[in-house]
Design a protein around this motif. Structure first.
Motif, mmCIF file in Angstrom:
data_model
loop_
_atom_site.group_PDB
_atom_site.id
_atom_site.type_symbol
_atom_site.label_atom_id
_atom_site.label_comp_id
_atom_site.label_asym_id
_atom_site.label_seq_id
_atom_site.Cartn_x
_atom_site.Cartn_y
_atom_site.Cartn_z
ATOM 1 N N GLN A 24 -9.591 -6.569 -11.762
ATOM 2 C CA GLN A 24 -9.920 -8.067 -11.757
ATOM 3 C C GLN A 24 -7.869 -7.565 -12.663
ATOM 4 N N GLY A 25 -7.359 -8.970 -12.688
ATOM 5 C CA GLY A 25 -5.815 -8.738 -13.821
ATOM 6 C C GLY A 25 -5.062 -7.600 -13.722
ATOM 7 N N ALA A 26 -5.112 -7.112 -12.051
ATOM 8 C CA ALA A 26 -4.457 -6.458 -11.654
ATOM 9 C C ALA A 26 -3.808 -6.480 -10.690
ATOM 10 N N ILE A 27 -2.033 -6.177 -10.559
ATOM 11 C CA ILE A 27 -0.971 -6.808 -9.660
ATOM 12 C C ILE A 27 0.221 -5.562 -9.458
ATOM 13 N N VAL A 28 -0.011 -5.939 -7.929
ATOM 14 C CA VAL A 28 0.825 -4.547 -7.087
ATOM 15 C C VAL A 28 1.806 -5.464 -6.650
ATOM 16 N N SER A 29 2.760 -5.280 -7.429
ATOM 17 C CA SER A 29 4.119 -5.981 -7.055
ATOM 18 C C SER A 29 5.241 -5.311 -6.550
ATOM 19 N N GLY A 30 4.843 -5.905 -5.010
ATOM 20 C CA GLY A 30 6.129 -4.618 -4.669
ATOM 21 C C GLY A 30 5.796 -3.280 -4.616
ATOM 22 N N GLY A 31 4.687 -2.517 -5.372
ATOM 23 C CA GLY A 31 4.283 -0.754 -5.080
ATOM 24 C C GLY A 31 3.747 0.016 -4.503
ATOM 25 N N GLN A 32 3.464 0.817 -3.686
ATOM 26 C CA GLN A 32 2.983 1.298 -3.090
ATOM 27 C C GLN A 32 1.637 2.221 -3.523
ATOM 28 N N VAL A 33 0.810 2.504 -3.374
ATOM 29 C CA VAL A 33 -0.855 2.935 -4.034
ATOM 30 C C VAL A 33 -1.328 3.425 -3.554
ATOM 31 N N HIS A 34 -1.856 5.015 -3.094
ATOM 32 C CA HIS A 34 -2.525 5.064 -2.410
ATOM 33 C C HIS A 34 -3.960 6.826 -3.283
ATOM 34 N N ARG A 35 -4.819 5.673 -2.407
ATOM 35 C CA ARG A 35 -5.837 7.017 -3.064
ATOM 36 C C ARG A 35 -6.186 7.336 -4.374
ATOM 37 N N SER A 36 -5.884 5.908 -5.101
ATOM 38 C CA SER A 36 -5.669 5.717 -6.964
ATOM 39 C C SER A 36 -6.980 4.695 -7.399
ATOM 40 N N VAL A 37 -7.614 4.280 -8.865
ATOM 41 C CA VAL A 37 -7.929 4.053 -9.506
ATOM 42 C C VAL A 37 -7.535 2.885 -10.178
#
Length: 419
Positions: free
Chosen positions: A320-333
């Motif tokens: 909660q509270g995380a923002i993925v703003s136009g980035g790419q996230v793979h296999r991560s915490v």
């Protein structure tokens, strides 16, 4: 279980987990984004109906103390005789810190005696597993045991890092070796040994006597595995209790996340399609502090410029509270309040609370501690030798760790750590 007292040993330095333990005790290290390591043993206690808990701390305990206050105080009602008390070294007998696991309990013997328990359950606070301690206490009483030791089947090579148990057909322990070079294996399987999990049930009166005897022995290390257990085997009733796993998977799950690589591997398992550790089991919930934060958010879905600008996370845990703003996230915490900015790429990473990854960064196999800001256009984990030269912690397997409080300074194309 109301006549049972639980003592959780949570004072370890966790030196092999540095720099994650530079500012916190090992049991307070975040795990799985939302949890702390200590949450697993405390959830076991609560789910087992054990509501009288002493948590013995020592090194760098402020973060752990704060977490217990925020996450666990509401589950115990002192008016009903329930409690979870965080106890630092009392120095009741001298001015020394805890000298070993047995000494830690001995220095708090008055707090235990005051509750007049029938049995005392002693647990480590730095392992990841699910277990109902109730059947172990019942077994202990049924066998009229003085000590019962939780036992886990491990490979012969793994057994070198444990206390190794030899038991007869009635589960009575007839031999015990602490971290032997040549572990004694099971008669029916030469590749498997029976290891102590560091989980003990003591008859309370017997525990008091043995702790007092051990405290006056100048040659003792004041440790349960090295001193108390081996000395009791010959003349007392000491039994092994096979680990009963509440994880409900094909293989029993018990992890010592005592090194950076072991910690990383255990965390990465959580993002698998069918992870070995089941965090979604309503029958055996793992509790933790739930901060009042908004849901995670993923923004921008357009493609343009030299790279794709799309906020997305695949095969990942996002708190909660995380923002993925136009980035790419793979296999991560991604922990709470993490921010991933546009065109950034995050792969096989663990990001703690409040981490911000700048625009166009590339992170691969990196653990970033709480509150660290990664400047825009920074590559980390791509070249481990370069990362080591920058001042980052790099493990033998190439994992990069950025510690809490590290400030990344950009000079031209170079990035260095300022502490």
């Amino acid at each position: 279980m109301r006549d049972t007292m639980t003592v959780v040993l949570a004072g370890g330095r966790g030196s092999r987990l540095e720099p994650l333990t530079r500012d916190r005790a090992k049991p307070a290290v975040p795990f799985g984004g939302l949890y702390r390591i200590i949450d697993f043993v405390l959830s076991n206690c609560l789910n087992s109906g054990m509501r009288k808990v002493l948590l013995l701390t020592q090194y760098k305990a402020q973060s752990l103390d704060r977490h217990i206050h925020l996450a666990w105080g509401t589950y115990f009602c002192r008016e009903l005789g329930e409690f979870i008390d965080v106890v630092p070294p009392q120095q009741r007998f001298d001015d020394s810190w805890y000298q070993g696991t047995a000494d830690a309990v001995y220095q708090n013997i008055y707090a235990i005696e005051r509750e007049q328990p029938r049995d005392v359950v002693i647990l480590g606070g730095d392992h990841i597993y699910k277990m109902n301690y109730g059947p172990m206490v019942e077994f202990h009483r049924k066998m009229d045991a003085d000590i019962t030791v939780g036992a886990l089947r491990v490979s012969r090579d793994e057994a070198k890092e444990f206390g190794v148990i030899q038991s007869d057909l009635d589960h009575r322990i007839v031999g015990f070796e602490e971290k032997p070079d040549q572990p004694t294996t099971l008669p029916e399987d030469p590749d498997v040994a029976l290891a102590s999990m560091g989980i003990y049930v003591f008859n309370a009166r017997f525990l008091y006597e043995k702790l007092c005897d051990d405290a006056t022995d100048p040659d003792s290390d004041h440790d349960f595995g090295k001193n108390i257990i081996p000395a009791a085997i010959k003349d007392h009733r000491v039994f092994a209790f096979p680990f009963t796993d509440e994880n409900r998977k094909r293989e029993a799950y018990w992890r010592d996340v005592g090194t950076i690589d072991a910690y990383f591997e255990a965390t990465m398992d959580l993002i698998g399609v069918d992870p070995q550790l089941n965090l979604y089991d309503e029958q055996w919930p793992i509790r933790a502090y739930q901060p009042m934060l908004p849901p995670p958010k993923f923004v921008f879905g357009s493609e343009g410029g030299p790279a794709i600008r799309r906020g997305e996370a695949l095969d990942s845990i996002v708190c909660q509270g995380a923002i993925v703003s136009g980035g790419q996230v793979h296999r991560s915490v991604l922990g709470p309040n993490v921010r991933i900015n546009s065109y950034a790429s995050v792969e096989d990473c663990i990001l703690f609370d409040g981490v911000e990854v700048g625009r166009s960064c590339r992170l691969r196999r990196v653990i970033v501690d709480k509150g660290v800001k990664i400047p825009a256009e920074t590559d980390i984990g791509i070249d481990p030798q370069q990362d080591a030269a920058r001042g980052f912690t790099v493990t033998d397997s190439g994992l990069v760790v950025i510690a809490r409080g590290d400030e990344l300074c950009v000079t031209g194309d170079n990035v260095t750590v300022v502490r």
